[in-house]
Design a protein around this motif. Structure first.
Motif, PDB file in Angstrom:
ATOM      1  N   ARG A  11      14.194  -4.044 -27.591  1.00 35.61           N
ATOM      2  CA  ARG A  11      13.355  -4.113 -26.402  1.00 35.61           C
ATOM      3  C   ARG A  11      12.985  -2.699 -25.959  1.00 35.61           C
ATOM      4  N   PRO A  12      11.762  -2.529 -25.526  1.00 37.84           N
ATOM      5  CA  PRO A  12      11.387  -1.193 -25.047  1.00 37.84           C
ATOM      6  C   PRO A  12      12.222  -0.800 -23.837  1.00 37.84           C
ATOM      7  N   ASP A  13      12.753   0.434 -23.851  1.00 39.78           N
ATOM      8  CA  ASP A  13      13.557   0.875 -22.721  1.00 39.78           C
ATOM      9  C   ASP A  13      12.659   1.295 -21.570  1.00 39.78           C
ATOM     10  N   ILE A  14      13.291   1.592 -20.442  1.00 36.69           N
ATOM     11  CA  ILE A  14      12.547   1.896 -19.230  1.00 36.69           C
ATOM     12  C   ILE A  14      11.703   3.153 -19.383  1.00 36.69           C
ATOM     13  N   ARG A  15      12.213   4.130 -20.158  1.00 38.03           N
ATOM     14  CA  ARG A  15      11.438   5.364 -20.352  1.00 38.03           C
ATOM     15  C   ARG A  15      10.162   5.095 -21.142  1.00 38.03           C
ATOM     16  N   THR A  16      10.270   4.238 -22.151  1.00 40.88           N
ATOM     17  CA  THR A  16       9.082   3.897 -22.933  1.00 40.88           C
ATOM     18  C   THR A  16       8.037   3.218 -22.060  1.00 40.88           C
ATOM     19  N   LEU A  17       8.502   2.284 -21.230  1.00 38.71           N
ATOM     20  CA  LEU A  17       7.578   1.571 -20.356  1.00 38.71           C
ATOM     21  C   LEU A  17       6.935   2.507 -19.340  1.00 38.71           C
ATOM     22  N   LEU A  18       7.727   3.425 -18.791  1.00 36.84           N
ATOM     23  CA  LEU A  18       7.182   4.369 -17.813  1.00 36.84           C
ATOM     24  C   LEU A  18       6.180   5.318 -18.448  1.00 36.84           C
ATOM     25  N   GLN A  19       6.482   5.743 -19.674  1.00 36.14           N
ATOM     26  CA  GLN A  19       5.553   6.659 -20.343  1.00 36.14           C
ATOM     27  C   GLN A  19       4.226   5.973 -20.629  1.00 36.14           C
ATOM     28  N   ALA A  20       4.278   4.712 -20.998  1.00 37.26           N
ATOM     29  CA  ALA A  20       3.059   3.996 -21.347  1.00 37.26           C
ATOM     30  C   ALA A  20       2.259   3.573 -20.117  1.00 37.26           C
ATOM     31  N   GLY A  21       2.958   3.172 -19.052  1.00 40.01           N
ATOM     32  CA  GLY A  21       2.228   2.618 -17.914  1.00 40.01           C
ATOM     33  C   GLY A  21       2.630   3.134 -16.560  1.00 40.01           C
ATOM     34  N   GLY A  22       3.430   4.190 -16.507  1.00 38.06           N
ATOM     35  CA  GLY A  22       3.893   4.696 -15.226  1.00 38.06           C
ATOM     36  C   GLY A  22       2.767   5.150 -14.322  1.00 38.06           C
ATOM     37  N   VAL A  23       1.763   5.824 -14.882  1.00 42.00           N
ATOM     38  CA  VAL A  23       0.670   6.332 -14.067  1.00 42.00           C
ATOM     39  C   VAL A  23      -0.141   5.184 -13.476  1.00 42.00           C
ATOM     40  N   TYR A  24      -0.300   4.094 -14.228  1.00 39.11           N
ATOM     41  CA  TYR A  24      -1.044   2.937 -13.723  1.00 39.11           C
ATOM     42  C   TYR A  24      -0.266   2.244 -12.608  1.00 39.11           C
ATOM     43  N   LEU A  25       1.054   2.143 -12.767  1.00 44.64           N
ATOM     44  CA  LEU A  25       1.890   1.556 -11.728  1.00 44.64           C
ATOM     45  C   LEU A  25       1.828   2.383 -10.457  1.00 44.64           C
ATOM     46  N   ALA A  26       1.891   3.705 -10.595  1.00 42.53           N
ATOM     47  CA  ALA A  26       1.838   4.576  -9.418  1.00 42.53           C
ATOM     48  C   ALA A  26       0.502   4.435  -8.695  1.00 42.53           C
ATOM     49  N   ILE A  27      -0.591   4.364  -9.446  1.00 42.02           N
ATOM     50  CA  ILE A  27      -1.910   4.186  -8.829  1.00 42.02           C
ATOM     51  C   ILE A  27      -1.984   2.851  -8.104  1.00 42.02           C
ATOM     52  N   ALA A  28      -1.471   1.799  -8.732  1.00 40.77           N
ATOM     53  CA  ALA A  28      -1.492   0.477  -8.107  1.00 40.77           C
ATOM     54  C   ALA A  28      -0.707   0.466  -6.797  1.00 40.77           C
ATOM     55  N   LEU A  29       0.463   1.110  -6.788  1.00 42.88           N
ATOM     56  CA  LEU A  29       1.272   1.156  -5.571  1.00 42.88           C
ATOM     57  C   LEU A  29       0.573   1.946  -4.470  1.00 42.88           C
ATOM     58  N   LEU A  30      -0.066   3.057  -4.846  1.00 48.95           N
ATOM     59  CA  LEU A  30      -0.791   3.854  -3.854  1.00 48.95           C
ATOM     60  C   LEU A  30      -1.968   3.085  -3.275  1.00 48.95           C
ATOM     61  N   LEU A  31      -2.682   2.376  -4.129  1.00 48.94           N
ATOM     62  CA  LEU A  31      -3.812   1.577  -3.664  1.00 48.94           C
ATOM     63  C   LEU A  31      -3.346   0.495  -2.699  1.00 48.94           C
ATOM     64  N   LEU A  32      -2.252  -0.188  -3.031  1.00 46.86           N
ATOM     65  CA  LEU A  32      -1.722  -1.225  -2.141  1.00 46.86           C
ATOM     66  C   LEU A  32      -1.295  -0.630  -0.796  1.00 46.86           C
ATOM     67  N   PHE A  33      -0.664   0.527  -0.855  1.00 49.10           N
ATOM     68  CA  PHE A  33      -0.238   1.184   0.384  1.00 49.10           C
ATOM     69  C   PHE A  33      -1.444   1.507   1.265  1.00 49.10           C
ATOM     70  N   ASN A  34      -2.478   2.078   0.662  1.00 49.33           N
ATOM     71  CA  ASN A  34      -3.652   2.466   1.437  1.00 49.33           C
ATOM     72  C   ASN A  34      -4.422   1.258   1.951  1.00 49.33           C
ATOM     73  N   LEU A  35      -4.486   0.205   1.154  1.00 51.43           N
ATOM     74  CA  LEU A  35      -5.153  -1.007   1.614  1.00 51.43           C
ATOM     75  C   LEU A  35      -4.450  -1.586   2.833  1.00 51.43           C
ATOM     76  N   ALA A  36      -3.133  -1.420   2.877  1.00 54.15           N
ATOM     77  CA  ALA A  36      -2.360  -1.986   3.978  1.00 54.15           C
ATOM     78  C   ALA A  36      -2.322  -1.086   5.211  1.00 54.15           C
ATOM     79  N   PHE A  37      -2.302   0.231   5.007  1.00 55.25           N
ATOM     80  CA  PHE A  37      -2.016   1.129   6.128  1.00 55.25           C
ATOM     81  C   PHE A  37      -3.112   2.154   6.437  1.00 55.25           C
ATOM     82  N   THR A  38      -4.135   2.270   5.584  1.00 58.15           N
ATOM     83  CA  THR A  38      -5.179   3.261   5.829  1.00 58.15           C
ATOM     84  C   THR A  38      -6.467   2.573   6.260  1.00 58.15           C
TER      85      THR A  38
END
Length: 319
Positions: A11-38
């Protein structure tokens, strides 16, 4: 009984998953935060503003990603932007497009110098491009006589502010550059040579690949894209200011490349990830501003993301 042992699927470890999609996850979380609070975040005007502001970083970062894929670095991109900005008002009397061509050719010349120092003089990329960083900023200030020059040119004004079908022209140019870079890396022989040089330069040389030519071409591409970013920045501001244009953009570009998943050790490159890395840094800055937080908060967040990205890459390389 059989002695054959069937290996369990890994199974892919957490580092592999973060390297492949960490930037997309961070963008998604930021967008959700701004949609809710900005307030007024989810408006076309705000989306357009964020995209237009990040265009120069995206263009420079694409060239930086190609350089880093060869296990190099280009610290001169900001100063190259300054030279292109300084040259524009000097040659606008000959026409807009000739002036833009001269500015872009100047970027190619800077890239050629960088590539030649790395490929033929065998200088460390960080040393070679640090030298051109200082020299080119000085040349730009001399060309502009150290002054800001306002530019009144309809074509440049259109490049900086006009849209096609509601999409800013500068954003469309980013899409064109991204597509060309993706094709060059994944579909052309140049891309295979680029990754081979970055993966193992000695082996690439023994295999008969044009290592020196590839290095020069990569730095020329970086210089051309930096000059193009300088033109777009000048067009958007309506003024040439070599003391300000491109200042510290090399740090933003390197950050975008690293956060986007391209390892500093070379041999791999993520074009789309690089764009997303630049967008993430822009969203962090915009979020901090819109939440009335100090600028130091954005810098600390960006620093933490850089450290995390480098750590993830280090974990992968040792695996």
């Amino acid at each position: 009984m059989s002695d054959t042992v069937t290996a369990r699927p890994t199974r892919p470890d957490i580092r592999t998953l973060l390297q492949a999609g960490g930037v997309y996850l961070a963008i998604a979380l930021l967008l959700l935060f701004n949609l809710a609070f900005t307030p007024n975040f989810a408006t076309l005007a705000n989306l357009r503003l964020q995209l237009v502001q990040v265009v120069p970083v995206m263009i420079v970062a694409i060239g930086m990603a190609l350089v880093i894929a060869t296990e190099g670095i280009d610290l001169s991109v900001g100063s190259t932007m300054a030279i292109s900005a300084a040259l524009l008002p000097l040659y606008l009397g000959y026409g807009t497009w000739p002036a833009i061509a001269i500015a872009v050719l100047a970027g190619a010349a800077v890239g050629c110098v960088n590539g030649s120092l790395v490929a033929f003089a065998r200088m460390q990329p960080i040393i070679a491009t640090l030298g051109t960083l200082v020299a080119c900023r000085g040349i730009a200030l001399v060309l502009a006589d150290g002054r800001l020059t306002e530019i009144f040119d309809p074509v440049l004004g259109a490049l900086g502010s006009d849209s096609v079908l509601g999409i800013p022209i500068s954003v469309l140019l980013v899409l064109v550059v991204t597509g060309a870079a993706a094709v060059a890396v994944h579909r052309a022989a140049f891309g295979r040579q680029l990754l081979a040089v970055g993966g193992n330069r000695a082996a690439a040389t023994l295999a008969g690949l044009p290592v020196k030519r590839t290095l020069v071409i990569v730095y020329v591409i970086s210089g051309v894209l930096a000059a193009a970013a300088g033109v777009l920045s000048t067009a958007r501001q309506g003024a040439s200011d070599p003391s300000f244009v491109g200042l510290l953009i090399e740090l933003s570009a390197i950050t975008a490349v690293v956060v986007g998943g391209t390892p500093l050790s070379g041999g791999r490159v993520r074009i789309l990830g690089t764009l997303m890395g630049a967008l993430l840094m822009q969203l962090i800055t915009a979020t901090v501003i819109q939440q009335d937080l100090p600028d130091s908060t954005a810098r600390m967040l960006q620093a933490g993301i850089i450290v995390a990205a480098v750590y993830v890459q280090r974990g992968r390389s040792r695996a």
